[in-house]
Design an enzyme around this catalytic site. Structure first.
Site, PDB file in Angstrom:
ATOM      1  N   CYS A 106     -75.612   8.453  40.980  1.00 34.16           N
ATOM      2  CA  CYS A 106     -76.449   7.485  41.704  1.00 34.16           C
ATOM      3  C   CYS A 106     -76.175   6.076  41.195  1.00 34.16           C
ATOM      4  O   CYS A 106     -76.140   5.116  41.968  1.00 34.16           O
ATOM      5  CB  CYS A 106     -77.935   7.814  41.518  1.00 34.16           C
ATOM      6  SG  CYS A 106     -78.362   9.512  41.936  1.00 34.16           S
TER       7      CYS A 106
HETATM    8  C1  BEZ Z   1     -77.195  14.768  40.706  1.00 39.69           C
HETATM    9  O1  BEZ Z   1     -76.935  13.560  40.835  1.00 39.69           O
HETATM   10  O2  BEZ Z   1     -77.064  15.572  41.616  1.00 39.69           O
HETATM   11  C2  BEZ Z   1     -77.689  15.246  39.392  1.00 39.69           C
HETATM   12  C3  BEZ Z   1     -77.854  14.360  38.361  1.00 39.69           C
HETATM   13  C4  BEZ Z   1     -78.321  14.818  37.160  1.00 39.69           C
HETATM   14  C5  BEZ Z   1     -78.614  16.147  36.983  1.00 39.69           C
HETATM   15  C6  BEZ Z   1     -78.441  17.019  38.032  1.00 39.69           C
HETATM   16  C7  BEZ Z   1     -77.986  16.574  39.244  1.00 39.69           C
END
Ligand code: BEZ
Length: 161
Positions: free
Chosen positions: A49
């Site tokens: 993100c």
């Molecule tokens: C994700 O961006 O999908 C994610 C980030 C941290 C932990 C698990 C998933």
């Protein structure tokens, strides 16, 4: 959890929170009469993100504006202080509204719950991007694995606008 939102549906009317828990904003007012991009992420400050998803929308801001987009909203199941801090670190300025779905109500209404209890402590939001016009969903891109970084990226959304 409700069934997954679809193109043609009205965006759910819920309260989100901006900067602090006392500052509720309602989605109906945010979307009424406007062309608005809403993108959802599994978590503020998470690597995908922070490195890719949010920066893409900041970089493409002028392109979206030139295509008639009135505002861009980033939402996540986090508290509003965290969303504000994430925006500041990324210099979003006035380009992107950083809103908290603190209690996950929007997530459930959209049907995009993503159980990250083991990794991040609770149920989060699948990654998605959306264009709403006057509160109706016109474009909806949902990452198939919930957290992937493909169809929900800003460069993909630009194709649809
Ligand atoms: C994700 O961006 O999908 C994610 C980030 C941290 C932990 C698990 C998933």
């Amino acid at each position: 959890m409700k069934s997954l939102i679809k193109v043609g549906n009205k965006f759910p009317k819920v309260k989100l929170f901006e900067n602090n828990p006392g500052n509720a904003v309602d989605t109906e007012s945010l979307l009424k009469g406007k062309k608005v991009i809403v993108f959802g992420v599994p978590g503020a400050f998470t690597p995908g993100c922070s490195k890719t998803h949010l920066p893409g929308y900041i970089a493409d801001y002028q392109k979206f504006k030139s295509k008639g987009v009135d505002s861009i909203i980033c939402v996540s199941v986090n508290d509003p202080f965290v969303m504000e801090a994430w925006g500041k670190v990324n210099n979003v300025g006035d380009k992107i509204k950083m809103l908290a779905d603190t209690n996950g109500e929007l997530t459930r209404e959209l049907g995009v719950e993503y159980d990250l209890s083991e990794k991040l402590g609770n149920k989060r939001m699948k990654r998605f991007s959306m264009v709403c016009e006057d509160g109706t969903v016109k474009v909806f891109n949902l990452e198939p694995e919930g957290g992937g970084l493909t169809c929900s990226l800003s460069n993909n959304l630009l194709i649809f606008i």
